[in-house]
Design an enzyme around this catalytic site. Structure first.
Site, PDB file in Angstrom:
ATOM      1  N   ILE A 244      34.431  38.014  46.196  1.00  0.00           N
ATOM      2  CA  ILE A 244      35.136  37.133  45.251  1.00  0.00           C
ATOM      3  C   ILE A 244      36.459  36.644  45.825  1.00  0.00           C
ATOM      4  O   ILE A 244      37.005  35.651  45.364  1.00  0.00           O
ATOM      5  CB  ILE A 244      35.378  37.814  43.874  1.00  0.00           C
ATOM      6  N   ASP A 245      36.977  37.329  46.859  1.00  0.00           N
ATOM      7  CA  ASP A 245      38.323  37.026  47.349  1.00  0.00           C
ATOM      8  C   ASP A 245      38.426  35.692  48.108  1.00  0.00           C
ATOM      9  O   ASP A 245      39.525  35.156  48.255  1.00  0.00           O
ATOM     10  CB  ASP A 245      38.825  38.137  48.277  1.00  0.00           C
TER      11      ASP A 245
ATOM     12  N   GLN B 169      36.752  40.624  36.393  1.00  0.00           N
ATOM     13  CA  GLN B 169      36.462  39.320  37.009  1.00  0.00           C
ATOM     14  C   GLN B 169      35.487  39.420  38.179  1.00  0.00           C
ATOM     15  O   GLN B 169      35.213  38.431  38.838  1.00  0.00           O
ATOM     16  CB  GLN B 169      37.756  38.645  37.464  1.00  0.00           C
TER      17      GLN B 169
ATOM     18  N   HIS C  51      38.619  44.615  37.455  1.00  0.00           N
ATOM     19  CA  HIS C  51      37.193  44.458  37.758  1.00  0.00           C
ATOM     20  C   HIS C  51      36.441  43.591  36.762  1.00  0.00           C
ATOM     21  O   HIS C  51      35.286  43.236  37.009  1.00  0.00           O
ATOM     22  CB  HIS C  51      36.534  45.834  37.876  1.00  0.00           C
TER      23      HIS C  51
ATOM     24  N   GLY D 271      35.236  43.093  56.579  1.00  0.00           N
ATOM     25  CA  GLY D 271      35.114  44.516  56.946  1.00  0.00           C
ATOM     26  C   GLY D 271      33.656  44.860  57.239  1.00  0.00           C
ATOM     27  O   GLY D 271      33.349  45.577  58.198  1.00  0.00           O
TER      28      GLY D 271
HETATM   29  O1  F6P Z   1      37.300  42.482  47.869  1.00  0.00           O
HETATM   30  C1  F6P Z   1      37.025  42.301  46.531  1.00  0.00           C
HETATM   31  C2  F6P Z   1      37.946  43.125  45.676  1.00  0.00           C
HETATM   32  O2  F6P Z   1      37.552  42.967  44.332  1.00  0.00           O
HETATM   33  C3  F6P Z   1      39.428  42.854  45.853  1.00  0.00           C
HETATM   34  O3  F6P Z   1      39.888  41.721  45.172  1.00  0.00           O
HETATM   35  C4  F6P Z   1      40.031  44.127  45.349  1.00  0.00           C
HETATM   36  O4  F6P Z   1      41.307  44.323  45.896  1.00  0.00           O
HETATM   37  C5  F6P Z   1      39.057  45.157  45.825  1.00  0.00           C
HETATM   38  O5  F6P Z   1      37.814  44.500  46.005  1.00  0.00           O
HETATM   39  C6  F6P Z   1      38.881  46.327  44.892  1.00  0.00           C
HETATM   40  O6  F6P Z   1      37.951  47.185  45.472  1.00  0.00           O
HETATM   41  P1  F6P Z   1      37.311  48.435  44.731  1.00  0.00           P
HETATM   42  O7  F6P Z   1      36.347  47.911  43.702  1.00  0.00           O
HETATM   43  O8  F6P Z   1      36.628  49.201  45.800  1.00  0.00           O
HETATM   44  O9  F6P Z   1      38.455  49.165  44.084  1.00  0.00           O
END
Ligand code: F6P
Length: 322
Positions: free
Chosen positions: A127-128, A254, A252, A104
């Site tokens: 992390i994904d 992790q 979060h 993104g």
């Molecule tokens: O893209 C990393 C990530 O931690 C995803 O695994 C998760 O779906 C998303 O970000 C959560 O985002 P936010 O911290 O903005 O809720």
């Protein structure tokens, strides 16, 4: 190239600081100035920018999160927002921009390049691990190890109480974290978007495992755009099987923490490679690592092409689960 900007964007990932440190030191080695942009593209629009030198990046290699801060900026998605961002880049005489983030963030950076002519290089930090053009993204290894430790701890309780546990890990659209932590943690089943399994099949697979003598089990579940969905999944499996289920959503937990050696080294290599690429006049590329070698990929491919899950690793679970 004499002046470079650097920002972190999207979800923070362990190793981002190691990457910032490496980029700053590589820029200085190339006689270029490097400016840190706070809070991702929001900070660029707001002109929240400061000089970075050797000392400002001292003692950060071991820190999780990002010293620059990050954001998901809705304003930057508009042409108006990107025009503001470009005028800030011009004001500071920034000729190139390093963007550490996910696909993104790269899409946003790429628009800025096309509309305003600034040179950009992306570095995959999420992390994904869901970015095409690199075997691994910065932060993934740390997150996997965090999820793995959680699974190990939960196994103690699962075993002691003879329970069926669902451990939900992150991964917005993909099952990379679930797959690796699941295999490493000896999970019995895996629920990931790449390999959909309905509750009927999951329940009968678990019933079969228990009929073979298992007394406890762990199902690793990818969040996959529905954080918390493992609660409903567990309820449904409980209804079908009669097994007592427990759910642990890591969330979060992790995403932060001190980066592993692998993440620090990857981040250091990519930070230096990105600066060198900008200095050589390259643009519109992502610096990644493929087969242990630095590889540059046209940045639009990072979101247009889909990174495949390791199917051999996935198939291992079928062999190992009983
Ligand atoms: O893209 C990393 C990530 O931690 C995803 O695994 C998760 O779906 C998303 O970000 C959560 O985002 P936010 O911290 O903005 O809720």
């Amino acid at each position: 190239m004499k002046r470079i900007g650097i920002l972190t964007s999207g979800g923070d990932a362990p190793g981002m600081n190691a990457c910032i440190r490496a980029a700053v030191r590589a820029a200085i080695a190339n006689d270029a100035e490097i400016l840190g942009i706070n809070s991702g593209f929001s900070g660029l629009i707001e002109n929240d920018i400061h000089n970075l030198d050797r000392r400002t990046v001292a003692n950060i290699i071991h820190l999780g999160g990002t010293i620059l801060g990050t954001s998901r900026s809705p304003e930057f998605r508009t042409l108006e927002g990107r025009k503001k961002a470009f005028s800030v880049l011009e004001k500071h005489g920034l000729e190139g921009l390093i963007i550490i983030g996910g696909e993104g963030s790269f899409q946003g950076g790429s628009l800025l390049q096309d509309e305003c002519g600034v040179k950009i290089i992306g570095i995959p930090g999420t992390i994904d691990n869901d970015v095409y053009g690199t075997d691994i993204t910065i932060g993934f290894d740390t997150a996997v190890n965090c999820a793995l430790e959680a699974i190990d701890r939960i196994r103690d309780t699962a075993l002691s109480h003879q329970r069926l546990f669902f451990v939900e890990v992150m991964g917005r659209h993909t099952g990379f974290i679930a797959l690796e932590s699941g295999i490493g943690g000896g999970a019995e089943e895996l629920i990931i978007p790449e390999n959909a399994m309905d509750t009927e099949e999951l329940s009968s697979r678990l019933q079969r495992s228990f009929s073979l003598g298992k007394k406890s089990a762990i199902v690793a579940v990818a969040e996959a755009g529905r954080p918390g969905h493992s609660v409903d999944l567990a309820k449904e499996v409980e209804r079908r099987t009669g097994f007592e289920t427990k759910v642990c959503i890591l969330g979060h937990l992790q995403r932060g923490g001190s980066p592993t050696a692998l993440d620090r080294i990857l981040a250091s290599k990519l930070g230096v490679a990105a600066v060198n690429a900008l200095v050589e006049g390259k643009s519109g590329l992502m610096a990644g690592e493929i087969d242990n070698k630095i590889a540059f990929t046209p940045i639009q491919e990072t979101w247009e092409r889909q990174k495949a899950l390791d199917s051999e690793l996935r198939d291992l679970l079928g062999v190992l689960c009983d």
